[in-house]
Design an enzyme around this catalytic site. Structure first.
Site, PDB file in Angstrom:
ATOM      1  N   LYS A 131       6.676   5.730  -5.051  1.00 28.00           N
ATOM      2  CA  LYS A 131       5.843   5.463  -4.019  1.00 28.00           C
ATOM      3  C   LYS A 131       5.506   6.745  -3.001  1.00 28.00           C
ATOM      4  CE  LYS A 131       5.503   2.030  -0.191  1.00 28.00           C
ATOM      5  NZ  LYS A 131       6.366   0.839   0.607  1.00 28.00           N
ATOM      6  N   CYS A 136       2.464  -0.932  -2.677  1.00 27.22           N
ATOM      7  CA  CYS A 136       2.353  -1.552  -1.371  1.00 27.22           C
ATOM      8  C   CYS A 136       1.525  -0.805  -0.103  1.00 27.22           C
ATOM      9  CB  CYS A 136       3.882  -1.705  -0.858  1.00 27.22           C
ATOM     10  SG  CYS A 136       3.963  -3.160   0.774  1.00 27.22           S
ATOM     11  N   GLU A 178       6.997  -5.340  -5.733  1.00 27.23           N
ATOM     12  CA  GLU A 178       7.503  -4.361  -5.174  1.00 27.23           C
ATOM     13  C   GLU A 178       9.148  -4.694  -5.079  1.00 27.23           C
ATOM     14  OE1 GLU A 178       7.341  -1.073  -1.437  1.00 27.23           O
ATOM     15  OE2 GLU A 178       6.601  -3.368  -1.302  1.00 27.23           O
TER      16      GLU A 178
END
Length: 265
Positions: free
Chosen positions: A108, A142, A43
């Site tokens: 995300k 994540c 990331e």
């Protein structure tokens, strides 16, 4: 569907220094030329997990995407990882670039509020499954790992990718949830995390993993160790397991009501 070779790149990252990070990553990836199908980076691999997007954000015509296209073409493999992108606000955007220059992306969805990520970035509103070499690949970033409904396999993916900057104090959760996502979704899972210390003093242990559909680790490494490792995903083994143990047929029916574009059903 042919077997897929996937390479995990676990490395320290220079804080908010895109050029040194791209240079290091290019050196690490160079030996993979012609040896793999897919390379997975962490990331925010050009900056570390920064809450200063106004200082580091790039556009979709910026240098990092151009660099990814060059790397994918020269290595003969797709390259993916997330980058800070400005596109109607700042996005923590996973970019997936194939050797022919095609680009897919996923923003995300779950922003890490404990670091105030939701105050600096715009959350994504759609789920993304990328088709590559016959494989259906779910792109995740994540904190998305903690939300199994968002990650749920609707019989529409074979591999889930999680790119991360996941701090060392929570490494047990990272490792446990990667295995859980693989088992419950009957899929391969690749999780790539960074190592080292970031500009806020947070330590990262790495713990990057490649996990099969039974939750068995195919690739692992010592804590804090930089590495580039390649594993092979066996398409026949995956299909055989799904046919012989069809737990997915007993999944609960439900609808997921949200502001997202892609409702679950």
């Amino acid at each position: 569907m042919q077997n897929l070779k996937i390479s995990l790149v676990q490395t320290p990252l220079d804080w908010q220094q895109p050029e040194p990070n791209r240079t290091r990553l290019a050196e690490l990836m160079a030996p993979l030329a012609g040896q793999t199908d897919l390379i997975v980076l962490p990331e925010m691999f050009t900056t570390g997990f920064t809450m200063a997007p106004d200082e580091v954000a790039e556009s979709m015509s910026g240098p990092t995407l151009g660099w990814m296209k060059e790397q994918a073409a020269s290595l003969g493999a797709a390259v993916c990882g997330s980058v800070v992108i400005e596109d109607q606000g700042y996005r923590n955007r996973l970019l997936f670039v194939t050797p022919d220059g095609a680009v897919e992306h996923y923003d995300k969805r779950h922003l890490f509020r404990m670091a105030n990520e939701h105050q600096y970035y715009v959350a994504g509103n759609s789920r993304k499954v990328i088709e590559y070499k016959g494989w259906r690949i779910l792109a995740q970033v994540c904190y998305d790992l903690r939300f199994p409904v968002w990650c749920r396999n609707r019989n529409d993916y074979d591999l889930a990718l999680f790119v991360a900057n996941w701090p060392a104090p929570r490494r047990n959760a990272w490792r446990t949830l990667l295995l859980a996502r693989a088992i419950e979704n009957q899929c391969y899972v690749a999780g790539v995390n960074r190592i080292g210390e970031d500009g806020k003093g947070l330590e990262y242990s790495g713990d990057s993993l490649l996990v099969d559909f039974k939750g068995q680790a195919l690739l692992d490494a010592s804590v804090g160790e930089a590495f580039v490792k390649t594993g092979t995903l066996n398409a026949d083994d995956l299909q055989r397991f799904r046919d012989n143990f069809p737990a997915w047929q007993d999944a609960d029916e439900f609808s997921f009501f949200s502001d997202v574009e892609d409702d679950f059903a």
